[in-house]
Scaffold this active site. Sequence first.
Site, PDB file in Angstrom:
ATOM      1  CB  SER A   1      -0.966   0.006   1.187  1.00  0.00           C
ATOM      2  OG  SER A   1      -0.289  -0.149   2.409  1.00  0.00           O
ATOM      3  CD  GLU A   2       0.238   3.988   2.294  1.00  0.00           C
ATOM      4  OE1 GLU A   2      -0.772   4.680   2.123  1.00  0.00           O
ATOM      5  OE2 GLU A   2       0.263   3.014   3.064  1.00  0.00           O
ATOM      6  CB  THR A   3       7.308   2.093  -0.973  1.00  0.00           C
ATOM      7  OG1 THR A   3       6.761   0.812  -1.284  1.00  0.00           O
ATOM      8  CG2 THR A   3       8.820   1.996  -0.890  1.00  0.00           C
TER       9      THR A   3
ATOM     10  CG  PHE B   1       6.312   7.529  -3.818  1.00  0.00           C
ATOM     11  CD1 PHE B   1       5.989   8.139  -5.019  1.00  0.00           C
ATOM     12  CD2 PHE B   1       7.366   8.048  -3.071  1.00  0.00           C
ATOM     13  CE1 PHE B   1       6.699   9.251  -5.471  1.00  0.00           C
ATOM     14  CE2 PHE B   1       8.083   9.151  -3.504  1.00  0.00           C
ATOM     15  CZ  PHE B   1       7.754   9.763  -4.711  1.00  0.00           C
TER      16      PHE B   1
ATOM     17  CG  HIS C   1       1.018   1.820   7.294  1.00  0.00           C
ATOM     18  ND1 HIS C   1       0.556   2.163   6.044  1.00  0.00           N
ATOM     19  CD2 HIS C   1       1.892   0.791   7.110  1.00  0.00           C
ATOM     20  CE1 HIS C   1       1.136   1.384   5.141  1.00  0.00           C
ATOM     21  NE2 HIS C   1       1.944   0.540   5.750  1.00  0.00           N
TER      22      HIS C   1
END
Length: 282
Positions: free
Chosen positions: A50-52, A70, A81
């Site tokens: 979902s995110e990096t 991102f 998170h």
Amino acid sequence: MNLTPRSRPFHQVDVFASQPYRGNPLAVVLEAQGLDAAAMQRFANWTNLSETTFLLPPEDSRADYKVRIFTGSEEFPFAGHPTLGSAHAWLDAGGVPKAEGYVVQECAAGLVRVKRDGGRLAFAAPPMTRFGPVEAPVRRHLAEALRVPATDVLDAAWLVNGPEWIGVLLGSAEQVLALKPDFAGMGDLKIGVIGPHAPGAGSDFEVRTFLPGDAVTEDPVTGSFNAGAARWLMGSGRAPEQYLATQGTVLGRAGRIHVSAEDGEIWVGGDSTTCISGAVLL
């Protein structure tokens, strides 16, 4: 212009769960100097999470580090998170905060403080950039996309603090868990739904968040939405100044979001565990 690819420290952190692999995973690239936005976006798309996040030296002298966040398809100015997971990874890598008792994160939304709350980390919710009632046509659209009668939507509000969340309040946690949304019907709306558990359930609220058009359609655990929902529900007298929310239940996760109001600030906390550590070539 990117530098020649090199080995960079990398962590994958599970956030908002006391048990590893039951929360929301986050990829964290430390020492991301020299990477441009296009390279970051490509890698974030490849991780399929979902995110990096990408950690950089701070530009603001008050901050401990700068982070860029991102999803698989866009950059966020703030997300919850990723904030907790990035702070956890930075501390794991030997980071020493400048301020006593706080990590200070610099992101596109400004400076965000992260503190230790017992054995977990908690972030101070950033200001809302849009906060208020949802327009009647959008409210009807929400009910249709969630496939619930319009009368089941007790309230709806814009809760924008990074991602452009719309909050939807239902009457019970059971209604939230039973949702089978029409993702195609959501268009580009990012919808967070919350409903109260019965007393004695072990959690005060159940949360689900839906992200149509991205790499995932339902986020396992979402700090930014929970921060906005806390300000909304506490401000309207629907939530106490300290509560526990659960999220990710229908996905087989065990997300636990610890929320509290202290001296006019909303703090959103959760446990984090480093599950993978090593290096990536970027």
